[in-house]
Design an enzyme around this catalytic site. Structure first.
Site, PDB file in Angstrom:
ATOM      1  CG  ASN A  74       6.355  37.556  58.811  1.00  0.00           C
ATOM      2  OD1 ASN A  74       7.660  36.382  58.402  1.00  0.00           O
ATOM      3  ND2 ASN A  74       6.166  37.760  59.764  1.00  0.00           N
ATOM      4  CG  HIS A  79       5.468  52.640  64.014  1.00  0.00           C
ATOM      5  ND1 HIS A  79       6.815  52.377  62.991  1.00  0.00           N
ATOM      6  CD2 HIS A  79       4.659  51.115  63.277  1.00  0.00           C
ATOM      7  CE1 HIS A  79       6.919  51.090  62.536  1.00  0.00           C
ATOM      8  NE2 HIS A  79       5.777  50.669  62.277  1.00  0.00           N
ATOM      9  CG  ASP A  80       7.124  49.078  65.429  1.00  0.00           C
ATOM     10  OD1 ASP A  80       6.074  49.146  65.755  1.00  0.00           O
ATOM     11  OD2 ASP A  80       7.960  48.802  64.136  1.00  0.00           O
ATOM     12  CG  ASN A 119       2.292  31.952  63.819  1.00  0.00           C
ATOM     13  OD1 ASN A 119       2.986  31.028  62.924  1.00  0.00           O
ATOM     14  ND2 ASN A 119       1.341  31.597  64.694  1.00  0.00           N
ATOM     15  CG  LEU A 120       6.385  38.715  64.580  1.00  0.00           C
ATOM     16  CD1 LEU A 120       7.610  38.842  65.324  1.00  0.00           C
ATOM     17  CD2 LEU A 120       6.663  40.190  62.817  1.00  0.00           C
ATOM     18  CD  GLU A 165      10.362  45.706  61.484  1.00  0.00           C
ATOM     19  OE1 GLU A 165      10.291  45.667  62.960  1.00  0.00           O
ATOM     20  OE2 GLU A 165      10.086  44.976  61.118  1.00  0.00           O
ATOM     21  CG  ASP A 177       6.494  44.619  59.139  1.00  0.00           C
ATOM     22  OD1 ASP A 177       6.722  45.580  59.894  1.00  0.00           O
ATOM     23  OD2 ASP A 177       5.881  43.341  59.135  1.00  0.00           O
ATOM     24  NE  ARG A 209       8.574  49.054  57.988  1.00  0.00           N
ATOM     25  CZ  ARG A 209       8.169  48.809  59.170  1.00  0.00           C
ATOM     26  NH1 ARG A 209       7.688  48.067  58.457  1.00  0.00           N
ATOM     27  NH2 ARG A 209       8.369  48.825  60.122  1.00  0.00           N
TER      28      ARG A 209
HETATM   29  C1  NOJ Z   1       6.839  45.716  62.536  1.00  0.00           C
HETATM   30  C2  NOJ Z   1       6.280  47.017  62.761  1.00  0.00           C
HETATM   31  O1  NOJ Z   1       6.915  47.744  62.485  1.00  0.00           O
HETATM   32  C3  NOJ Z   1       5.227  47.036  63.639  1.00  0.00           C
HETATM   33  O2  NOJ Z   1       4.440  48.456  63.846  1.00  0.00           O
HETATM   34  C4  NOJ Z   1       4.247  45.550  63.105  1.00  0.00           C
HETATM   35  O3  NOJ Z   1       3.079  45.175  64.502  1.00  0.00           O
HETATM   36  C5  NOJ Z   1       5.482  44.144  63.599  1.00  0.00           C
HETATM   37  N1  NOJ Z   1       6.224  44.920  62.305  1.00  0.00           N
HETATM   38  C6  NOJ Z   1       4.163  43.162  62.791  1.00  0.00           C
HETATM   39  O4  NOJ Z   1       3.643  43.998  61.538  1.00  0.00           O
END
Ligand code: NOJ
Ligand code: NOJ
Ligand code: CA
Length: 705
Positions: free
Chosen positions: A162, A349-350, A215-216, A279, A251, A249
């Site tokens: 991304n 982790h999020d 942008n994210l 994700e 992202d 996986r």
């Molecule tokens: C989702 C990931 O799991 C997160 O930890 C990351 O910071 C963001 N996407 C951006 O890559």
């Protein structure tokens, strides 16, 4: 039979697994000597933040400001050698782990973010064709793969197509300005090459379109329709596939067009098919039909946030109960076509770690028991088995506190992860609720004659369980957990009815019957999409040792390999459509029909379709429908859209990025749909457009009244 060596699934299970590998039993844990890289149904995944797991080689740790022993924003030394060492000393094998998900392995930025963060997490790529030197050398990576494989463990890599890394339109000195390199050669950065990246500011998450084309956070967002980026990312993943990774996986899949991602999946499945899951973050109570559509149509599975959030609401925040939980199980079994392929978890982790000191460890143990016996591929976030705590990022990514193999959760995971390998009801089975109230959940998994029942009571009071109906065979079934969480044996009569029993406060019991089928039964097909010639693996029971026939609808597929539990075939050269897969054994027994395999028209490339002057009434939207499977085969229910009209183009111009067969004459029309599904077709004859052989494309038209 494998099971005769291992009549009781208990502490001997591990020995049986080793025996299984050693004897290479054809119907054992590993169907063939190779790991099955497209079927994770029997696996348990362990998610690692590579930098935080184990420092096996301090000589690769960064110097200076990038490194710290105490600051969780810095690199802390964990590496591939550390993971390899822990595989070697059987920490994972004893735990029943058969797949490890590692941080994105590619080279990341070296500069430090103004807020003090480094790229220890691996999400800020700089060069996808190089290794992150702080995780180790390519040789260390090769050693990780080969050590994992020799222990029957698959390696899944994180992958971020991304974005590259933090960048600001107003400051080219910000971190590394999003710069991206192709094996050392600069491809571009956020200010010197405007077409490689989107320049639409940051998303406010207000719509699907906004999340895709802005942008994210501050991450330099790729323009995936740019030919250079498209080719670079697809070539890069080949490098890691060649290195022997077994899963990916992906992202932030909600933040990229589905059209581009379908072309990525087609690329991967044509090169080296491996299990891939994305994700798509969902918050508490969030249900999103676009998430279901993506999981069903993109060729990729998803992390199952509906499952993850719901189990947290029952056992962590305690806002919901088991009745709500089972409602989620029912709903998702309808909304996901292949619910067993979605990747489940209780934390990551999020989000905050499941366990926190204010709560009883039992709640974590109960959550793990339900996770490991429910539908979906379960994932354990590193450290959960050590009751590691941490609320927010980066506290939820602390270093492993130790490698104790005697904690309750370590023993629990071990027993149930081994059960997943032995009893196919867990990987392939259906789910039936057997006894539920707000505090108690008893559910049954079943595949053919294989049955697993899980009974949990998460309250502080005991319950008397009457009239429990099961599919278990007559007799006394020992608790698979051997009383670890207070469970006892269950007595079942010849009709499958259990004798009344007490389910104590905070008890978990698991009972099972492993009994291979004697009629051919397909449990899993992976992947569920492909173009002619792609390899597809069919898993199940009683296929026979002699080669029989595999049918896609009425068409025979070429067989690459055949054994009693696993068949590999090539997708036949037939019209793009959905087909049912069926096995006919050498002695003419027919299997169940496995529905909805998608045959593609051909190799997919991403094309941006733009239509101008398409005025609509408020609430109506533009879609596209056409003559191929990818364009819905003229079925308006399957038309692609709704098109976007805010960012890359603005109303009354609409656009959408769609995966279409390359080098093919498409016929199509745009349509207008209102919210009740009423259709207005474009006038004129069908549009015709010959797609390029490779790369990306864009085609602009004007709406015809
Ligand atoms: C989702 C990931 O799991 C997160 O930890 C990351 O910071 C963001 N996407 C951006 O890559
Ligand atoms: C999405 C469409 O809905 C589906 O039917 C199509 O085949 C896939 N894209 C793959 O191209
Ligand atoms: Ca190190």
């Amino acid at each position: 039979m494998f099971n005769k060596f291992c009549p009781i699934v208990k502490s001997v299970a591990f020995i049986c697994v080793v025996l299984g590998i050693f004897l290479n039993l054809s119907d054992g844990v590993y169907a063939s000597s190779e790991l099955n890289r497209v079927n994770y149904a029997k696996d348990t995944i362990y998610q690692i933040v590579t930098d935080r797991f184990y420092d096996g080689d301090s000589s690769n740790n960064p110097d200076g400001d990038l490194y710290s022993e105490t600051d969780l924003h810095k690199y802390m030394g964990g590496d591939w050698k550390g993971i390899t060492d822990k595989i070697d000393d059987n920490y994972f094998t004893d735990l029943g782990i058969t797949a490890i998900w590692i941080s994105q392995p590619v080279e990341n930025v070296y500069d430090i973010h103004p807020e003090g963060y480094t790229s220890y997490h691996g999400y800020w790529a700089r060069d996808y064709k190089k290794n992150n030197p702080f995780y180790g050398s390519f040789n260390d990576f090769d050693a990780l793969i080969s050590t994992a494989h020799s222990h029957g463990i698959k390696i899944i890599m994180d992958f971020t197509p991304n974005h590259s890394s933090p960048a600001l339109a107003t400051d080219s000195d910000y971190v590394e300005n999003g710069a991206i390199y192709d094996n050392g050669t600069l491809l571009g950065n956020y200010s010197n090459d405007l077409d490689l990246f989107h320049h639409n500011g940051g998303t406010d998450f207000s719509s699907y379109e906004d999340g895709i084309y802005r942008n994210l956070y501050d991450l330099a967002d790729y323009n995936l329709q740019n030919q250079t980026i498209d080719q670079y990312l697809k070539q890069s993943i080949e490098l890691w596939l060649d290195k022997g990774i077994d899963g990916i996986r992906v992202d932030a899949v909600k933040h990229m067009s589905q059209g581009w991602q379908e072309s990525l999946m087609n690329h991967i499945y044509s090169y080296q098919p491996i299990f891939t899951f994305g994700e798509w973050f969902l918050g508490e109570n969030e249900v999103d039909t676009k998430n279901h559509y993506f999981a069903n149509e993109s060729g990729m599975s998803l992390l199952d946030f509906q499952f993850g959030q719901q189990i947290r609401e029952v056992l962590k925040s305690k806002e919901d109960n088991w009745v709500d939980f089972h409602a989620m199980i029912e709903d998702t079994s309808n909304s996901y076509k292949e619910v067993n392929d979605q990747v489940t978890f209780i934390d990551n982790h999020d989000m905050s770690r499941f366990y926190d000191e204010a709560d009883a460890k039992t709640n974590t143990d109960i959550a793990l028991a339900v996770l490991l016996t429910s539908r979906g591929v379960p994932t354990i976030y590193y450290g959960t088995e050590q009751y590691l705590t941490g609320e927010t990022d980066p506290d939820n990514r602390k270093q492993m506190p130790g490698f104790d193999r005697t904690t309750t959760s370590y023993k629990l995971i071990s027993k149930l992860a081994h059960l997943r390998q032995l009893n196919p009801a867990l990987g392939y089975g259906t789910t039936t609720e057997r006894w539920t109230n707000e505090d108690v959940y008893v559910f049954e998994r079943k595949f053919g004659n294989n049955v697993v029942i899980t009974a949990v009571n998460s309250s502080d009071q005991s319950y008397t369980i009457n009239n429990l109906q099961t599919s278990l065979s007559e007799g006394t079934h020992p608790d698979v957990l051997e009383g670890l969480l207070k469970g006892d044996s269950l007595h079942v009569d010849q009709k499958g009815q259990a004798a009344t029993f007490e389910l104590q406060a905070n008890e978990v019991a698991v009972w099972e019957v492993t009994e291979p089928a004697n009629t051919p039964t397909v449990g899993h097909v992976g992947p569920m999409v492909g173009q002619a010639g792609n390899e597809i693996t069919i898993s199940g029971e009683a296929f026979g040792e002699e080669k029989g026939t595999v049918l896609f609808g009425s068409h025979q597929a070429t067989i690459v390999s055949w054994d009693n539990s696993e068949i590999v075939v090539n997708v036949p050269d037939i019209q793009g459509d959905f087909y049912t897969i069926e096995i006919v054994t050498n002695d003419n027994k027919e299997s169940n029909a496995y529905a909805d395999f998608e045959v593609l028209t051909g190799k997919l490339i991403p094309v941006r379709f733009i239509v101008e002057e398409a005025t609509t009434d408020y609430g109506n939207a533009i879609y596209l429908v056409g003559n191929t499977q990818e364009l819905g085969n003229w079925d308006v229910e399957k038309a692609i859209g709704p098109f976007f009209n805010q960012i890359m183009k603005e109303y009354p111009t609409w656009y959408y990025d769609i995966s279409v067969p390359s080098n093919y004459t498409l016929e199509y029309k745009f349509i207008k749909k209102d919210s009740s599904g009423n259709i207005v077709w474009e006038g004129g004859t069908n549009r015709s457009y010959v797609t390029p052989t490779e790369g990306t494309d864009s085609i602009t038209s004007t709406w015809i009244n």
